[in-house]
Design an enzyme around this catalytic site. Sequence first.
Site, PDB file in Angstrom:
ATOM      1  N   LYS A  33       0.878  -1.166   0.000  1.00 22.96           N
ATOM      2  CA  LYS A  33       0.000   0.000   0.000  1.00 22.96           C
ATOM      3  C   LYS A  33       0.916   1.216   0.000  1.00 22.96           C
ATOM      4  O   LYS A  33       1.531   1.536   1.005  1.00 22.96           O
ATOM      5  CB  LYS A  33      -0.915  -0.019   1.227  1.00 22.96           C
ATOM      6  CG  LYS A  33      -1.697   1.268   1.444  1.00 22.96           C
ATOM      7  CD  LYS A  33      -2.678   1.533   0.320  1.00 22.96           C
ATOM      8  CE  LYS A  33      -3.435   2.819   0.519  1.00 22.96           C
ATOM      9  NZ  LYS A  33      -2.825   3.967  -0.140  1.00 22.96           N
ATOM     10  N   ARG A  56      -2.995   8.357  -6.508  1.00 20.12           N
ATOM     11  CA  ARG A  56      -3.616   7.396  -7.417  1.00 20.12           C
ATOM     12  C   ARG A  56      -3.645   7.985  -8.817  1.00 20.12           C
ATOM     13  O   ARG A  56      -3.976   9.151  -9.001  1.00 20.12           O
ATOM     14  CB  ARG A  56      -5.035   7.095  -6.929  1.00 20.12           C
ATOM     15  CG  ARG A  56      -5.811   6.119  -7.773  1.00 20.12           C
ATOM     16  CD  ARG A  56      -5.684   4.712  -7.215  1.00 20.12           C
ATOM     17  NE  ARG A  56      -6.522   3.788  -7.939  1.00 20.12           N
ATOM     18  CZ  ARG A  56      -7.641   3.251  -7.474  1.00 20.12           C
ATOM     19  NH1 ARG A  56      -8.065   3.574  -6.268  1.00 20.12           N
ATOM     20  NH2 ARG A  56      -8.316   2.400  -8.190  1.00 20.12           N
ATOM     21  N   ARG A  94      -7.332  10.448  -9.097  1.00 18.30           N
ATOM     22  CA  ARG A  94      -8.399   9.622  -8.515  1.00 18.30           C
ATOM     23  C   ARG A  94      -9.780  10.164  -8.895  1.00 18.30           C
ATOM     24  O   ARG A  94     -10.716   9.418  -9.096  1.00 18.30           O
ATOM     25  CB  ARG A  94      -8.252   9.596  -6.995  1.00 18.30           C
ATOM     26  CG  ARG A  94      -9.361   8.859  -6.268  1.00 18.30           C
ATOM     27  CD  ARG A  94      -9.230   8.956  -4.758  1.00 18.30           C
ATOM     28  NE  ARG A  94      -7.972   8.496  -4.244  1.00 18.30           N
ATOM     29  CZ  ARG A  94      -7.667   7.234  -3.977  1.00 18.30           C
ATOM     30  NH1 ARG A  94      -8.544   6.286  -4.210  1.00 18.30           N
ATOM     31  NH2 ARG A  94      -6.494   6.913  -3.499  1.00 18.30           N
ATOM     32  N   PHE A 147      -0.859  -1.372 -10.451  1.00 23.47           N
ATOM     33  CA  PHE A 147      -1.439  -2.532  -9.770  1.00 23.47           C
ATOM     34  C   PHE A 147      -2.625  -3.125 -10.510  1.00 23.47           C
ATOM     35  O   PHE A 147      -3.139  -4.162 -10.106  1.00 23.47           O
ATOM     36  CB  PHE A 147      -1.823  -2.208  -8.327  1.00 23.47           C
ATOM     37  CG  PHE A 147      -2.742  -1.032  -8.160  1.00 23.47           C
ATOM     38  CD1 PHE A 147      -4.099  -1.134  -8.422  1.00 23.47           C
ATOM     39  CD2 PHE A 147      -2.238   0.180  -7.724  1.00 23.47           C
ATOM     40  CE1 PHE A 147      -4.942  -0.059  -8.262  1.00 23.47           C
ATOM     41  CE2 PHE A 147      -3.077   1.267  -7.555  1.00 23.47           C
ATOM     42  CZ  PHE A 147      -4.438   1.139  -7.829  1.00 23.47           C
ATOM     43  N   ARG A 191     -12.451   0.667  -3.315  1.00 24.50           N
ATOM     44  CA  ARG A 191     -12.031  -0.688  -2.981  1.00 24.50           C
ATOM     45  C   ARG A 191     -13.202  -1.652  -2.967  1.00 24.50           C
ATOM     46  O   ARG A 191     -13.039  -2.821  -3.244  1.00 24.50           O
ATOM     47  CB  ARG A 191     -11.352  -0.700  -1.606  1.00 24.50           C
ATOM     48  CG  ARG A 191     -10.047   0.032  -1.584  1.00 24.50           C
ATOM     49  CD  ARG A 191      -9.356  -0.111  -0.257  1.00 24.50           C
ATOM     50  NE  ARG A 191     -10.160   0.292   0.869  1.00 24.50           N
ATOM     51  CZ  ARG A 191     -10.286   1.527   1.324  1.00 24.50           C
ATOM     52  NH1 ARG A 191      -9.686   2.503   0.706  1.00 24.50           N
ATOM     53  NH2 ARG A 191     -11.011   1.784   2.379  1.00 24.50           N
ATOM     54  N   LYS A 210      -7.631  -2.762   3.085  1.00 22.09           N
ATOM     55  CA  LYS A 210      -6.390  -2.053   3.413  1.00 22.09           C
ATOM     56  C   LYS A 210      -5.928  -2.552   4.776  1.00 22.09           C
ATOM     57  O   LYS A 210      -6.700  -2.551   5.744  1.00 22.09           O
ATOM     58  CB  LYS A 210      -6.656  -0.541   3.466  1.00 22.09           C
ATOM     59  CG  LYS A 210      -5.423   0.300   3.606  1.00 22.09           C
ATOM     60  CD  LYS A 210      -5.761   1.773   3.782  1.00 22.09           C
ATOM     61  CE  LYS A 210      -6.536   2.345   2.629  1.00 22.09           C
ATOM     62  NZ  LYS A 210      -6.735   3.809   2.766  1.00 22.09           N
TER      63      LYS A 210
END
Length: 185
Positions: free
Chosen positions: A14, A19, A34, A103, A175, A181
Site C-alpha cells: 500500500k 492514485r 483519482r 497494480f 475498494r 487495506k
Amino acid sequence: EAIGQFGETSFEYKLDGARIQVHKVADDVRVYSRTLRDVTIAVPEVVDIVRAMPSREIVLDGEAIVLRPDGTPRPFQDTMRRFGRRLDVDSLRQQLPLTPFFFDLLAVDGRDALDEPQSARFAMLQEVVPAPLVVPHATEVTGATARAFLEGALARGHEGVMAKSRGAPYAAGNRGSAWLKVKAV
C-alpha cells in the site's frame, strides 16, 4: 482475516502516493487523478514511461510516488507537490521525481479486461508492464507469509498492504468489498 474472507488472496504494498489512471493510444498518453482530473502536464516522467511501453493501447491503474534514492517513500506531501502544477514542472521533476507503480490493467490493445478476475488482470499487467513498475506483490500466501509481507512493506517505509480477492472483477473508483487495506494501528 483477509484470506478467510477472500479465499484466494493477493497482497500488494500500500503506497502512500497519488492514485493515477493512465490511458495510452499510440503516442498519446493521458494521466488522470483519482477524481479523473487530467494531470498529464504535471507528470511528464509518467507520460514518458508509459509512452515507451510496447502496447499500442493500454489503460493502467496505479500510484505515483516520490521516492528517496534508497527507494523508501518521501512524505505524501512531497508527492502531492507534483500534482496540479502547471509551472515549474521541470524544476520540480528534478527535485521530486515521480515513480509510477501499477497494480491493475483495465484494457490492452483492444482487449477490455474490466470483467476479468483480478488474477487475470494482474497476469496481463505483468506481461506488458516492466517488472520494476509493477507494485510489489505476493500471491498464494498463508497467514504467516502474509504477515511477513506486511512487515516487509512497513520496514520499507510503506503504509501497509492491500489484500485483494483474486476472483474479483474491477470496481471503478473504490475498494468495495474485494479489497482490504491492512495498516499498522
